[in-house]
Design an enzyme around this catalytic site. Structure first.
Site, mmCIF file in Angstrom:
data_model
loop_
_atom_site.group_PDB
_atom_site.id
_atom_site.type_symbol
_atom_site.label_atom_id
_atom_site.label_comp_id
_atom_site.label_asym_id
_atom_site.label_seq_id
_atom_site.Cartn_x
_atom_site.Cartn_y
_atom_site.Cartn_z
ATOM 1 N N ILE A 1 0.832 -1.204 0.000
ATOM 2 C CA ILE A 1 0.000 0.000 0.000
ATOM 3 C C ILE A 1 0.870 1.259 0.000
ATOM 4 C CG2 ILE A 1 -1.807 1.267 1.236
ATOM 5 C CD1 ILE A 1 -2.709 -1.426 -0.044
ATOM 6 N N SER B 1 -2.280 -14.424 0.197
ATOM 7 C CA SER B 1 -2.672 -15.432 -0.792
ATOM 8 C C SER B 1 -2.128 -15.162 -2.189
ATOM 9 C CB SER B 1 -4.196 -15.539 -0.864
ATOM 10 O OG SER B 1 -4.728 -15.851 0.406
ATOM 11 N N ILE C 1 -3.103 -13.193 -4.481
ATOM 12 C CA ILE C 1 -4.252 -13.253 -5.386
ATOM 13 C C ILE C 1 -4.648 -11.847 -5.814
ATOM 14 C CG2 ILE C 1 -6.731 -13.779 -5.456
ATOM 15 C CD1 ILE C 1 -4.972 -16.246 -5.304
ATOM 16 N N HIS D 1 -7.948 -10.570 -6.652
ATOM 17 C CA HIS D 1 -9.344 -10.987 -6.639
ATOM 18 C C HIS D 1 -10.125 -10.300 -7.756
ATOM 19 C CE1 HIS D 1 -9.336 -13.123 -2.754
ATOM 20 N NE2 HIS D 1 -8.399 -12.257 -2.407
ATOM 21 N N ARG E 1 -3.625 -10.163 8.759
ATOM 22 C CA ARG E 1 -4.459 -9.181 8.064
ATOM 23 C C ARG E 1 -4.863 -8.106 9.079
ATOM 24 N NH1 ARG E 1 -5.985 -14.890 7.886
ATOM 25 N NH2 ARG E 1 -7.771 -15.106 6.501
ATOM 26 N N ILE F 1 -6.360 -2.242 5.881
ATOM 27 C CA ILE F 1 -6.286 -2.858 4.551
ATOM 28 C C ILE F 1 -6.048 -4.360 4.706
ATOM 29 C CG2 ILE F 1 -5.231 -2.744 2.272
ATOM 30 C CD1 ILE F 1 -6.467 -0.076 3.106
ATOM 31 N N GLU F 2 -7.133 -5.071 4.777
ATOM 32 C CA GLU F 2 -7.064 -6.539 4.780
ATOM 33 C C GLU F 2 -7.499 -7.000 3.385
ATOM 34 O OE1 GLU F 2 -10.002 -8.210 7.438
ATOM 35 O OE2 GLU F 2 -11.354 -6.545 7.093
ATOM 36 N N SER F 3 -7.742 -8.283 3.217
ATOM 37 C CA SER F 3 -8.196 -8.768 1.922
ATOM 38 C C SER F 3 -9.454 -8.007 1.487
ATOM 39 C CB SER F 3 -8.516 -10.258 2.011
ATOM 40 O OG SER F 3 -8.972 -10.731 0.777
ATOM 41 N N CYS G 1 21.576 -20.897 -6.730
ATOM 42 C CA CYS G 1 20.461 -21.671 -6.159
ATOM 43 C C CYS G 1 20.096 -22.750 -7.157
ATOM 44 C CB CYS G 1 19.257 -20.764 -5.908
ATOM 45 S SG CYS G 1 17.726 -21.674 -5.586
#
Lengths: 431, 121, 483
Positions: free
Chosen positions: C12, C45, C47, C49, C316, C341-343, C405
């Site tokens: 963010i 995640s 993601i 969304h 979160r 600011i969560e999912s 690696c």
């Protein structure tokens, strides 16, 4: 594109012995590809003694054992490339007059860039890696101070850096035991060694000389249930586990420490083998091989810890010597004609066998079949059956999963069973 | 009469040994499957010894460390004195396997020798 | 005096910094950790969304859908690994499928394109490993997967390139109002020295701690609960077990967990959801990890949990009001929250950046910069090159011929790039997040001593100062026989 008769992937004990053997069996065009900056593989960081009792009748340190084979490689003028990573191995459709299938090995280093080599035969000798904290799924924080025992071994023995002052070790595999002593001798305090299983996976002499000598407790049937510390490890909690290997509530013990070493098993490193389409045995995580240590891909052989994790390097050298000889025969004589193959079935305590298949018509006069047992067995026997006929029963006062066992198959005896459909190796109560 | 339980380290078998003693004298060793077990037990209860391995720093070499070992067994109770004696040792490359790094370590009469080759830079 | 001080260099804070860097303004970002992307942004995640889940009309709904829309262009401009793999919310036979219809309706109201409900036959063709109990699913083709590390770094690096100053290892301890703005007292956690930052506008993007900063300046209290989510990451061998992001229809048993490929080809299973009182409690738990496989099996069968290569937990930032809290604080002029600011925070980040930058532009009457650089190149991945190109690269930069690696086949060249690029890596985790060195199946067992040598040489720094993740996380503590 360069051509070699034989490319050996890995310059550790397996690769070195395989190279020497192949040369001694008439192969001139050999290239060893090693990813590290020197030959010798993991032996270079194994500075403890005890290597080579069988091979050299003396107790050597890892680097000394490696140097004996490195000298043999140098004496024979066998080519090798250091600091070079093999990226891919592919078997082509092209085959030579005597039936060998050409393999393309793709490798890379700083000087040559990415390059391809064609080889009649390839020996896989990449060794193994350690099971990580993630694979063990140990709960807790993820701070600095959690090392696999081998990483700590490299830091201490090769670079001279100490990873911590107060240490808890999970897993009583040999590297864990050896590191308990190493860390102690270099000034750290090893508080406890916890082992998930009810027995140690390490050699007896290591338990005596690495733990008992220094009064380090070994807690069998214990595991780590929590790791504390946000930046660096601050404490580790261990708990007893039940027969289902799940922690028993109420048995937790918390140890303040700054380091957790993990010695929880080794996994053959077969990414290259998989991408080459080689069949992998899910028990060993190594390639499925026949009596000549040939994998499911024609002309690709495997030996050492990439095939199955060994207890003693002497056996790695023996196995690699056989692989080198067999690769030489493949290069010289071409692919073996379709010989009848008999599967060896490991049952009743025998976890796997290497090899898994034998070809009675093609095999040497005797063949050493190596395996591990799945638990500690006292006063039991190793029994071998050809179909339903008992061929041998050898009494063993004690067998443990940490140590390899063997059965020697005799070609002449096999000749007496022309219709043999299976061989069974099992652990039986002694009578 | 006293007894001590030991694990034989002669080979991977790791026989469970029982040593019976009259004072400082071993009267019986049982549990061994070979003569090495008997010899180990007698020695371990009267004069335990160990090979000690460690590292020393290397100057001017292709590697910063060389591993070393006692050229022969030293008494078990000298292990820490032996490692302590190596604390301030730095050797110059090249190092060859067998080079004497420190003679007569900790008064044991045994030399510390190099167990790794380190070429000069 | 800065025009703008942003607290927090997560996704963010970094997205806001990047959007603001379009304007003529002096901007700083103050981050307590040693690197960007060290809090919630690194453990989620991964993601993007589609946006059907949030309540229509909420900030979450609006910003998610807008953020999702922005991702194609951003991924191109900023070289962010992003893929629209599509998402499925699956309904099992003992669940009420009306739940899917509600989601579909919400999604339509939120403006999510191309949503539809698929029945089992079609579903199984798309995703053959769905569990036998799955009856139907809501399909959102715009759902995507992203690398949250690279997304955050892309924003931060691009902001840096456009003149934003970053103060890492710098923890804001208090904020006070002054005549012309705010004073932020801070401590440099590496040197323990204090510094005061002055700024006309302060932006609060402090994740789980954003309530604390709000409450320093405003009587309109915020209250944030850290809601822990634990995840298991599986080997790339398991990475094709599903190709879509598979969510579970929430039930009275809970929100369920997702099973999703990652943009790098692993398989991700998680998260759990447990409120915790410690806002730093990013530890995993036995119960949490044990529960994931069980819950995942409700939607996807035979998830190979034995192939776990690592597990982790993120927190979160759940605000009591349930929606994002974004905007100027009414009783603290010039103090702008990007709090709670969560999912779907990661998905909304680009839109939050745009929204907050818009607010600041108005407040300070900012004008656009003529020399804004809109693009950023990520770390060069030699594996994407042809053999000729790769050999040309190695000829010019031999370090690209040296694999460090071996699990992820990462070269020394990539690690050097990670160290020397804007806001470069200073720790093993910093290198890992940028290059994936150490992120493979051996989990850095082999490469960490080698990566340490490279850090020691390239920065340069003492081996004793090299950390896993910042001050206090040193890897080695002394030399042999001298500890």
């Amino acid at each position: 594109m360069k051509n070699y008769d034989l490319v050996i992937v890995g310059g550790g004990p397996a690769g070195l012995a395989a190279a020497v053997s192949a040369r001694d069996h008439g192969i001139d065009s050999i290239l060893i590809i090693e990813r590290d900056k020197e030959l010798g593989g993991i032996l270079n960081q194994c500075i403890h003694n005890g290597f080579g009792l069988h091979t050299f009748k003396e107790e050597l340190t890892g680097p000394e054992y490696a140097s004996r084979f490195i000298e043999q490689v140098e004496e024979r003028g066998i080519e090798y490339k250091l600091n070079t990573m093999v990226m891919d191995i592919a078997a082509s459709d092209a085959s030579s007059a005597n039936g060998t299938v050409t393999k393309t090995v793709t490798a890379m280093n700083r000087e040559d860039g990415m390059f391809e080599i064609q080889a009649k035969s390839v020996i896989l000798a990449m060794g193994c890696r350690e099971r990580s904290r993630g694979a063990l799924n140990i709960p807790g924080y993820r701070p600095a101070g959690i090392f696999s025992a081998g990483t700590a071994q490299r830091l201490v023995n090769m670079e001279g850096y100490m990873p911590g002052r107060e240490v808890v070790i999970l897993g009583s595999g040999d590297i864990g035991l050896i590191m308990a002593r190493r860390m102690t001798l270099e000034g750290a305090k090893v508080k406890v060694v916890a082992e998930l299983m009810p027995y140690s996976g390490g050699l007896k002499r290591n338990i005596v000389q690495c733990l008992d000598d220094f009064g380090i407790p070994l807690k069998l049937s214990h595991t780590v249930v929590d790791i504390e510390g946000k930046n660096r490890v601050e404490a580790v909690t261990i708990a007893e586990v039940g027969p289902d290997r799940k922690p028993i509530p109420g048995t937790e013990e918390r140890y303040t420490c700054d380091t957790l070493l993990l010695s929880c098993g080794l996994i053959p490193e077969n990414e290259l083998s998989r991408s080459a389409g080689i069949d992998i045995n899910p028990v060993t995580s190594g390639p499925v091989v026949n009596d000549s240590l040939e994998t499911s891909v024609d002309g690709i052989f495997a030996c050492g810890n990439v095939l199955h994790v060994h207890d003693l390097v002497d056996y790695v050298s023996q196995e690699a010597t056989a692989a080198g000889k067999n690769a030489a025969a493949y290069i010289t004589n071409g692919a073996a004609k379709d010989a009848k193959s008999v599967e060896i079935f490991p049952v009743d305590g025998v976890r796997y066998t290497v090899p898994k298949y034998i070809r009675p018509a093609e095999m040497d006069d005797t063949l050493t079949v190596r395996f591990r047992v799945d638990a500690v067995y006292k006063n039991c026997s190793i029994a071998t059956y050809f179909d339903d006929t008992l061929i041998s029963r050898r009494k063993r006062p004690v067998m443990a999963p940490g140590e390899m066992e063997q059965v020697i198959l005799d070609k002449k005896k096999l000749g007496e069973f022309p219709d043999l459909s299976k061989i069974t190796i099992r652990i039986e109560e002694s009578v | 009469m006293s007894t001590r339980e030991l694990t034989c380290i002669g080979c991977p078998l790791g026989c469970a040994l029982t040593v019976t003693m009259e004072g400082d004298t071993v009267t019986a060793v049982t549990g061994n499957t070979c003569p090495r077990g008997d010899a180990y037990a007698r020695k371990e209860v009267t004069n335990p010894t160990r090979i000690v391995t460690s590292t020393v720093r290397v100057k001017g070499g292709v590697f910063p460390m060389a591993n070393v070992k006692t050229a022969a067994d030293i008494p078990k109770d000298k292990i820490f004195a032996c490692v302590e004696a190596l604390k301030d040792i730095t050797v110059n490359a090249p190092v060859k396997i067998g080079d004497v790094i420190l003679p007569n370590v900790a008064g044991t009469g045994v030399d510390i020798v190099a167990a790794r080759n380190v070429a000069a830079n | 005096m800065y025009d703008v001080a942003i607290i927090g260099a997560g996704v963010i804070g970094s997205a806001i910094a990047r959007e603001l860097s379009r304007f003529d303004a002096s901007i700083c970002v103050i981050e307590r950790e040693e690197d960007v992307c060290c809090g919630t942004s690194k453990a989620n995640s991964a993601i993007i969304h589609a946006g059907f889940d949030a309540t229509p009309g909420s900030l979450k709904a609006r910003l998610n859908v807008r953020g999702n829309e922005m991702m194609d262009q951003l991924a191109k401009d900023l070289d962010i690994p992003f893929k629209r793999n599509g998402s499925l919310v699956v309904c099992t036979k003992d669940q009420d499928r009306a739940g899917l219809d509600i989601l579909l309706e919400k999604g339509k109201k939120n403006g999510v394109p191309d949503l539809r409900i698929l029945e089992r036959d079609e579903l199984m063709r798309l995703e053959p490993n769905l569990s036998d109990d799955v009856t139907c699913a809501l399909y959102a083709p715009t759902g995507g997967i992203v690398c949250p590390f690279h997304m955050t770094m892309a924003f931060a690096e691009n902001a840096f390139t456009n003149g934003v100053s970053f103060f890492l290892n710098t923890k804001v301890t208090s904020i006070s109002k002054t005549a012309d703005g705010y004073e932020l007292a801070a401590i440099h956690t590496d040197t323990e020295e204090s510094e005061t930052f002055k700024a006309k506008v302060v932006i609060n993007a402090a994740g789980v701690h954003s309530d604390e900063f709000n409450n320093m300046v405003s009587s309109r209290r915020l209250h944030i609960t850290a809601r822990k989510g634990e995840y298991c990451l599986l080997d790339k061998e398991a990475g094709t077990h599903v190709s879509h992001t598979v969510f579970q229809l929430p039930s009275k048993m809970g929100k369920g967990v997702l099973v999703s490929p990652t943009v790098h080809g692993n398989l991700l299973v998680g998260p759990t959801a447990v409120d915790v009182s410690d806002k730093e409690a990013v530890n995993t738990t036995q119960e949490g990890l044990d529960s994931l496989g069980v819950t995942a099996s409700l939607s996807v069968k035979n998830v190979p949990m034995r192939q776990v290569i690592t597990s982790f937990a993120g927190l979160r930032a759940h605000e009591d009001g349930g929606d994002f809290v974004i905007g100027e604080v009414p009783d603290a002029k010039g103090f702008i929250n990007a709090a709670g600011i969560e999912s779907p925070g990661l998905s909304s980040a680009p839109a939050i950046g745009e929204m907050v930058a818009g607010i600041v532009k108005e407040l300070l009457n900012l004008s656009a910069k003529s020399d804004f650089i809109a693009t950023r190149k990520g770390i060069l991945r030699p594996e994407t090159l042809s053999m000729e190109e790769r050999n040309q690269l190695i000829k010019e930069h031999p370090e690209y011929g040296n694999i460090i690696c071996r699990c992820e086949m990462i070269t020394e060249g990539e690690i050097m790039d990670a160290i020397h690029r804007p806001l470069g890596a200073r720790s093993l985790d910093g290198v890992k997040r940028r290059t994936r060195a150490g992120m493979g199946r051996c989990q850095a067992g082999f490469c960490s001593p080698r990566t340490m040598e490279i850090l020691e040489r390239e920065i340069p720094m003492s081996m004793f100062d090299i950390t896993k993740n910042g001050v206090g996380g040193e890897i080695v503590i002394g030399t042999n026989k001298e500890i």
